[in-house]
Design a protein around this motif. Sequence first.
Motif, PDB file in Angstrom:
ATOM      1  N   ALA A  17     123.335  58.505 -36.723  1.00 58.12           N
ATOM      2  CA  ALA A  17     122.927  59.899 -36.836  1.00 58.12           C
ATOM      3  C   ALA A  17     121.525  60.107 -37.371  1.00 58.12           C
ATOM      4  O   ALA A  17     121.080  61.240 -37.464  1.00 58.12           O
ATOM      5  CB  ALA A  17     123.920  60.638 -37.732  1.00 58.12           C
ATOM      6  N   ASN A  18     120.825  59.056 -37.743  1.00 59.01           N
ATOM      7  CA  ASN A  18     119.503  59.229 -38.327  1.00 59.01           C
ATOM      8  C   ASN A  18     118.402  59.056 -37.294  1.00 59.01           C
ATOM      9  O   ASN A  18     118.068  57.944 -36.911  1.00 59.01           O
ATOM     10  CB  ASN A  18     119.276  58.216 -39.464  1.00 59.01           C
ATOM     11  CG  ASN A  18     120.132  58.514 -40.657  1.00 59.01           C
ATOM     12  OD1 ASN A  18     120.130  59.638 -41.147  1.00 59.01           O
ATOM     13  ND2 ASN A  18     120.874  57.530 -41.121  1.00 59.01           N
ATOM     14  N   ALA A  19     117.843  60.167 -36.840  1.00 65.09           N
ATOM     15  CA  ALA A  19     116.671  60.099 -35.974  1.00 65.09           C
ATOM     16  C   ALA A  19     115.461  59.840 -36.866  1.00 65.09           C
ATOM     17  O   ALA A  19     115.336  60.418 -37.946  1.00 65.09           O
ATOM     18  CB  ALA A  19     116.493  61.399 -35.204  1.00 65.09           C
ATOM     19  N   THR A  20     114.577  58.970 -36.413  1.00 63.21           N
ATOM     20  CA  THR A  20     113.366  58.714 -37.194  1.00 63.21           C
ATOM     21  C   THR A  20     112.415  59.894 -37.064  1.00 63.21           C
ATOM     22  O   THR A  20     112.540  60.731 -36.162  1.00 63.21           O
ATOM     23  CB  THR A  20     112.662  57.430 -36.713  1.00 63.21           C
ATOM     24  OG1 THR A  20     112.275  57.599 -35.343  1.00 63.21           O
ATOM     25  CG2 THR A  20     113.561  56.201 -36.867  1.00 63.21           C
ATOM     26  N   ASN A  21     111.456  59.962 -37.969  1.00 60.58           N
ATOM     27  CA  ASN A  21     110.450  61.026 -37.915  1.00 60.58           C
ATOM     28  C   ASN A  21     109.730  61.021 -36.570  1.00 60.58           C
ATOM     29  O   ASN A  21     109.428  62.080 -36.012  1.00 60.58           O
ATOM     30  CB  ASN A  21     109.447  60.879 -39.055  1.00 60.58           C
ATOM     31  CG  ASN A  21     110.092  61.111 -40.408  1.00 60.58           C
ATOM     32  OD1 ASN A  21     111.096  61.812 -40.531  1.00 60.58           O
ATOM     33  ND2 ASN A  21     109.531  60.507 -41.440  1.00 60.58           N
ATOM     34  N   TYR A  22     109.457  59.813 -36.037  1.00 57.92           N
ATOM     35  CA  TYR A  22     108.801  59.700 -34.729  1.00 57.92           C
ATOM     36  C   TYR A  22     109.592  60.458 -33.670  1.00 57.92           C
ATOM     37  O   TYR A  22     109.056  61.275 -32.929  1.00 57.92           O
ATOM     38  CB  TYR A  22     108.657  58.220 -34.331  1.00 57.92           C
ATOM     39  CG  TYR A  22     108.390  58.048 -32.849  1.00 57.92           C
ATOM     40  CD1 TYR A  22     107.098  58.231 -32.342  1.00 57.92           C
ATOM     41  CD2 TYR A  22     109.412  57.771 -31.956  1.00 57.92           C
ATOM     42  CE1 TYR A  22     106.854  58.124 -30.978  1.00 57.92           C
ATOM     43  CE2 TYR A  22     109.177  57.657 -30.605  1.00 57.92           C
ATOM     44  CZ  TYR A  22     107.896  57.836 -30.113  1.00 57.92           C
ATOM     45  OH  TYR A  22     107.663  57.735 -28.771  1.00 57.92           O
ATOM     46  N   LEU A  23     110.897  60.188 -33.578  1.00 62.30           N
ATOM     47  CA  LEU A  23     111.716  60.813 -32.541  1.00 62.30           C
ATOM     48  C   LEU A  23     111.890  62.301 -32.795  1.00 62.30           C
ATOM     49  O   LEU A  23     111.825  63.101 -31.852  1.00 62.30           O
ATOM     50  CB  LEU A  23     113.079  60.134 -32.452  1.00 62.30           C
ATOM     51  CG  LEU A  23     113.988  60.661 -31.328  1.00 62.30           C
ATOM     52  CD1 LEU A  23     113.333  60.441 -29.966  1.00 62.30           C
ATOM     53  CD2 LEU A  23     115.350  60.004 -31.391  1.00 62.30           C
ATOM     54  N   VAL A  72     110.788  64.904 -29.880  1.00 68.18           N
ATOM     55  CA  VAL A  72     111.775  65.772 -29.226  1.00 68.18           C
ATOM     56  C   VAL A  72     111.445  67.242 -29.473  1.00 68.18           C
ATOM     57  O   VAL A  72     111.500  68.061 -28.550  1.00 68.18           O
ATOM     58  CB  VAL A  72     113.204  65.426 -29.696  1.00 68.18           C
ATOM     59  CG1 VAL A  72     114.201  66.474 -29.240  1.00 68.18           C
ATOM     60  CG2 VAL A  72     113.606  64.045 -29.180  1.00 68.18           C
ATOM     61  N   LEU A  73     111.100  67.588 -30.697  1.00 65.35           N
ATOM     62  CA  LEU A  73     110.735  68.982 -30.980  1.00 65.35           C
ATOM     63  C   LEU A  73     109.534  69.426 -30.156  1.00 65.35           C
ATOM     64  O   LEU A  73     109.537  70.514 -29.574  1.00 65.35           O
ATOM     65  CB  LEU A  73     110.458  69.183 -32.473  1.00 65.35           C
ATOM     66  CG  LEU A  73     111.692  69.304 -33.353  1.00 65.35           C
ATOM     67  CD1 LEU A  73     111.284  69.303 -34.822  1.00 65.35           C
ATOM     68  CD2 LEU A  73     112.483  70.550 -33.020  1.00 65.35           C
ATOM     69  N   ASP A  74     108.488  68.593 -30.117  1.00 62.59           N
ATOM     70  CA  ASP A  74     107.310  68.934 -29.316  1.00 62.59           C
ATOM     71  C   ASP A  74     107.686  69.108 -27.858  1.00 62.59           C
ATOM     72  O   ASP A  74     107.225  70.030 -27.183  1.00 62.59           O
ATOM     73  CB  ASP A  74     106.232  67.852 -29.445  1.00 62.59           C
ATOM     74  CG  ASP A  74     105.518  67.880 -30.779  1.00 62.59           C
ATOM     75  OD1 ASP A  74     105.695  68.853 -31.539  1.00 62.59           O
ATOM     76  OD2 ASP A  74     104.782  66.922 -31.068  1.00 62.59           O
ATOM     77  N   HIS A  75     108.514  68.228 -27.356  1.00 62.91           N
ATOM     78  CA  HIS A  75     108.915  68.286 -25.947  1.00 62.91           C
ATOM     79  C   HIS A  75     109.731  69.552 -25.659  1.00 62.91           C
ATOM     80  O   HIS A  75     109.430  70.291 -24.721  1.00 62.91           O
ATOM     81  CB  HIS A  75     109.732  67.048 -25.580  1.00 62.91           C
ATOM     82  CG  HIS A  75     110.219  67.060 -24.174  1.00 62.91           C
ATOM     83  ND1 HIS A  75     109.391  66.787 -23.113  1.00 62.91           N
ATOM     84  CD2 HIS A  75     111.432  67.328 -23.647  1.00 62.91           C
ATOM     85  CE1 HIS A  75     110.083  66.883 -21.988  1.00 62.91           C
ATOM     86  NE2 HIS A  75     111.322  67.214 -22.293  1.00 62.91           N
ATOM     87  N   VAL A  76     110.747  69.804 -26.464  1.00 64.15           N
ATOM     88  CA  VAL A  76     111.627  70.949 -26.228  1.00 64.15           C
ATOM     89  C   VAL A  76     110.887  72.269 -26.411  1.00 64.15           C
ATOM     90  O   VAL A  76     111.069  73.221 -25.648  1.00 64.15           O
ATOM     91  CB  VAL A  76     112.861  70.885 -27.160  1.00 64.15           C
ATOM     92  CG1 VAL A  76     113.664  72.173 -27.109  1.00 64.15           C
ATOM     93  CG2 VAL A  76     113.740  69.698 -26.768  1.00 64.15           C
ATOM     94  N   LEU A  77     110.019  72.329 -27.409  1.00 65.24           N
ATOM     95  CA  LEU A  77     109.330  73.575 -27.722  1.00 65.24           C
ATOM     96  C   LEU A  77     108.000  73.734 -26.999  1.00 65.24           C
ATOM     97  O   LEU A  77     107.344  74.764 -27.130  1.00 65.24           O
ATOM     98  CB  LEU A  77     109.132  73.691 -29.240  1.00 65.24           C
ATOM     99  CG  LEU A  77     110.430  73.670 -30.053  1.00 65.24           C
ATOM    100  CD1 LEU A  77     110.117  73.654 -31.536  1.00 65.24           C
ATOM    101  CD2 LEU A  77     111.334  74.835 -29.686  1.00 65.24           C
ATOM    102  N   GLY A  78     107.589  72.706 -26.256  1.00 64.93           N
ATOM    103  CA  GLY A  78     106.352  72.792 -25.485  1.00 64.93           C
ATOM    104  C   GLY A  78     105.105  72.865 -26.344  1.00 64.93           C
ATOM    105  O   GLY A  78     104.106  73.444 -25.955  1.00 64.93           O
ATOM    106  N   LYS A  79     105.148  72.290 -27.516  1.00 67.54           N
ATOM    107  CA  LYS A  79     104.022  72.340 -28.441  1.00 67.54           C
ATOM    108  C   LYS A  79     103.465  70.948 -28.682  1.00 67.54           C
ATOM    109  O   LYS A  79     104.134  69.946 -28.494  1.00 67.54           O
ATOM    110  CB  LYS A  79     104.457  72.927 -29.791  1.00 67.54           C
ATOM    111  CG  LYS A  79     105.101  74.276 -29.700  1.00 67.54           C
ATOM    112  CD  LYS A  79     104.111  75.330 -29.278  1.00 67.54           C
ATOM    113  CE  LYS A  79     104.807  76.691 -29.229  1.00 67.54           C
ATOM    114  NZ  LYS A  79     104.050  77.666 -28.533  1.00 67.54           N
TER     115      LYS A  79
END
Length: 132
Positions: free
Chosen positions: A2-8, A12-19
């Motif tokens: 369950a632990n996503a690294t800071n990298y991921l 993922v946030l940048d990808h999903v949010l388009g930022k």
Amino acid sequence: MANATNYLEDAVLDHVLGKGARDFTSPAALYVGLFTAVADPEAGTVTEVSGNGYVRSAVTFNTASGGDATNSGDITWAAATGGSWGTITHLGVYDAATNGNLMLVGSLTASKTVDVGDIFQISDTNLTVSLA
């Protein structure tokens, strides 16, 4: 697991949010690494097994369902040779067979000591990844 690294998390946030500058592309292949210690899973501060015939093992995942994805097929490492791998307590998913980015870290339900001649294996669907 369950632990996503800071990298991921950032990718993922940048990808999903388009930022941001990153447009995350799924890695061509994924690999599981075995760890004897984890100091900070989000920062990716881990002690990966090295030497004695150890290499990361390739993994593929089934399509996610209900917020989880499981491995497709057994994940099997070659037998430890020339010495023990130590006690495996955690594992992680990388985007490369060597070096690369550590993306996910999780603990085993039970630690496992891998001695000379032992083969470490995760059976089909027994590695579950969840972002929940």
